[in-house]
Design an enzyme around this catalytic site. Structure first.
Site, PDB file in Angstrom:
ATOM      1  N   HIS A 178       0.856  -1.117   0.081  1.00 40.34           N
ATOM      2  CA  HIS A 178      -0.046   0.062   0.082  1.00 40.34           C
ATOM      3  C   HIS A 178       0.753   1.229  -0.013  1.00 40.34           C
ATOM      4  O   HIS A 178       1.415   1.645   1.045  1.00 40.34           O
ATOM      5  CB  HIS A 178      -0.982   0.102   1.121  1.00 40.34           C
ATOM      6  CG  HIS A 178      -1.905   0.958   1.114  1.00 40.34           C
ATOM      7  ND1 HIS A 178      -2.032   2.001   0.242  1.00 40.34           N
ATOM      8  CD2 HIS A 178      -3.220   0.986   1.770  1.00 40.34           C
ATOM      9  CE1 HIS A 178      -3.339   2.520   0.437  1.00 40.34           C
ATOM     10  NE2 HIS A 178      -4.053   2.050   1.265  1.00 40.34           N
ATOM     11  N   ASN A 181      -2.844   6.811  -0.907  1.00 42.62           N
ATOM     12  CA  ASN A 181      -3.907   7.381  -0.015  1.00 42.62           C
ATOM     13  C   ASN A 181      -3.273   8.005   1.317  1.00 42.62           C
ATOM     14  O   ASN A 181      -4.017   8.122   2.308  1.00 42.62           O
ATOM     15  CB  ASN A 181      -4.854   6.136   0.487  1.00 42.62           C
ATOM     16  CG  ASN A 181      -5.720   5.690  -0.742  1.00 42.62           C
ATOM     17  OD1 ASN A 181      -5.531   6.357  -1.627  1.00 42.62           O
ATOM     18  ND2 ASN A 181      -6.375   4.832  -0.393  1.00 42.62           N
ATOM     19  N   TYR A 183      -0.691   7.214   3.163  1.00 39.80           N
ATOM     20  CA  TYR A 183      -0.170   6.505   4.618  1.00 39.80           C
ATOM     21  C   TYR A 183       1.210   6.556   4.431  1.00 39.80           C
ATOM     22  O   TYR A 183       1.713   7.234   3.806  1.00 39.80           O
ATOM     23  CB  TYR A 183      -0.920   5.075   4.390  1.00 39.80           C
ATOM     24  CG  TYR A 183      -2.311   5.016   4.829  1.00 39.80           C
ATOM     25  CD1 TYR A 183      -2.721   5.417   5.767  1.00 39.80           C
ATOM     26  CD2 TYR A 183      -3.101   4.577   3.756  1.00 39.80           C
ATOM     27  CE1 TYR A 183      -4.155   5.419   5.999  1.00 39.80           C
ATOM     28  CE2 TYR A 183      -4.496   4.512   3.933  1.00 39.80           C
ATOM     29  CZ  TYR A 183      -4.986   5.024   5.112  1.00 39.80           C
ATOM     30  OH  TYR A 183      -6.387   4.934   5.304  1.00 39.80           O
TER      31      TYR A 183
END
Length: 363
Positions: A178, A181, A183
């Site tokens: 990931h 977004n 993070y």
């Protein structure tokens, strides 16, 4: 002409169709951040290679205790968590599906109530985000982070590497890092947040170093054919702010990562869950720098998805919320059937209601 419903090979993973289930945080892990039989049922319902996803990307699963940012999200760092995920992967594979684990670290998008006692969130920076997260008392403002020291960064990369190994041990077909977004990965990438003065801050090359070292580590651990990466070049999610030159930043990132030849990039176009034209960015130019599979995401309708694959703009299309309320989404898209509505009240937390009780179409 290639269609959305044709098979696709991405790295070492053979997909029955090009409809991808995007990662969806549902906050239904048990004590110890452990997946359960209920989670296995949810994923199994969406795994049929004819009616469901060609590839399921799991909800974000944290690589370590400090990686957690939301209540009851699963981890993939303890033996109990690995065993819980094995329930999920076994169920998906029994149905004939394919599933990869999205491994993540939220960085500063966390709250002290979710972390080990006495710990603060960690990030590239000590700047607090103007954001909220889901805690035992509801949606609360995130806590102030501390900046990782230079000496601590390799240990975080090692957590991602171990999480990739744990995912394979749990039966996943691969992993997705990931990197989107707002993070931790984006907290290093974007100069809107990264204010470091060491080798992980300053220039584009330095800010990209964390991600490149991380991807190199996971590819070395499980093989590049089972690795993917999610990116979101212009999303404002989680108070990440715009980089001063997103085109230059992500061009450098994709050019450097292309040397690793891993399986896929999963790109969020525009504002995550919002406007696709949030900020200008040439996704097609970025795609030309990448030789692996290209999965597009964010606000795709049936017609847009069909056109994206038929035109060659994308190899596959990821759908998020549609898969919550339509376990047989691929069948509905193929037959141009009506989509069932989503109940927003049951998205986060709870039990089977709004999770495993959405019906498929009659046979």
């Amino acid at each position: 002409m290639t269609t959305l419903f044709d098979p696709l090979q991405i790295g070492d993973i053979a997909l029955a169709n090009r409809v991808v289930m995007a990662p969806l945080t549902r906050d239904r892990a048990a004590a110890g951040r452990v997946p359960t039989a209920l989670n296995a049922t949810y994923y199994e319902q969406r795994a049929d290679p004819v009616t469901g996803a060609g590839l399921i990307i799991s909800e974000g699963t944290q690589v370590g205790p400090l990686g957690q940012g939301y209540l009851d999200t699963p981890g993939i760092y303890s033996p109990e968590q690995v065993a819980g995920w094995k329930l999920v992967t076994d169920a998906v594979h029994r149905k004939g599906g394919k599933i990869v684990a999205q491994i993540w670290h939220v960085g500063r998008i966390s709250h002290t109530s979710l972390l080990p006692a006495g710990e603060a969130p960690v990030s590239s920076t000590a700047k607090i985000a103007d954001a909220k997260t889901f805690t035992p008392t509801g949606f609360d403002p995130v806590s102030a982070p501390r900046a990782l020291t230079t000496a601590e960064v390799p240990a975080v990369i090692a957590q991602f590497r171990q999480a990739a190994r744990n995912a394979v041990d749990a039966g996943f077909d691969g992993i997705e890092v990931h990197g989107a977004n707002g993070y931790l990965v984006e907290q290093f990438l974007r100069d809107s947040v990264n204010d470091r003065t060491d080798q992980y801050g300053g220039s584009i090359e330095n800010r990209a170093r964390f991600l490149i070292e991380l991807m190199t580590a996971v590819c070395a651990e499980i093989g590049p054919g089972r690795v993917g990466l999610r990116l979101s070049p212009v999303t404002p999610a989680n108070d990440i702010g715009q980089d001063s030159n997103p085109t230059a930043l992500f061009t450098h990132v994709v050019k450097e990562l292309s040397k690793l030849r891993f399986a896929f990039i999963h790109i969020v176009e525009g504002s995550t869950g919002g406007a696709r034209d949030f900020a200008p960015f040439d996704y097609d130019a970025l795609r030309k720098l990448w030789s692996g599979a290209w999965i597009v995401n964010n606000g795709y309708t049936r017609d847009m998805a069909l056109q994206a694959v038929a035109s060659g703009r994308a190899d596959a299309v990821a759908f998020g919320k549609f898969f919550i309320s339509n376990p047989d989404l691929t069948r509905r898209l193929r037959e141009d059937r009506e989509l069932a509505p989503l109940n927003p009240q049951t998205m986060y937390g709870g039990g089977a209601e709004g999770y495993t009780d959405y019906p498929a179409l009659p046979a």
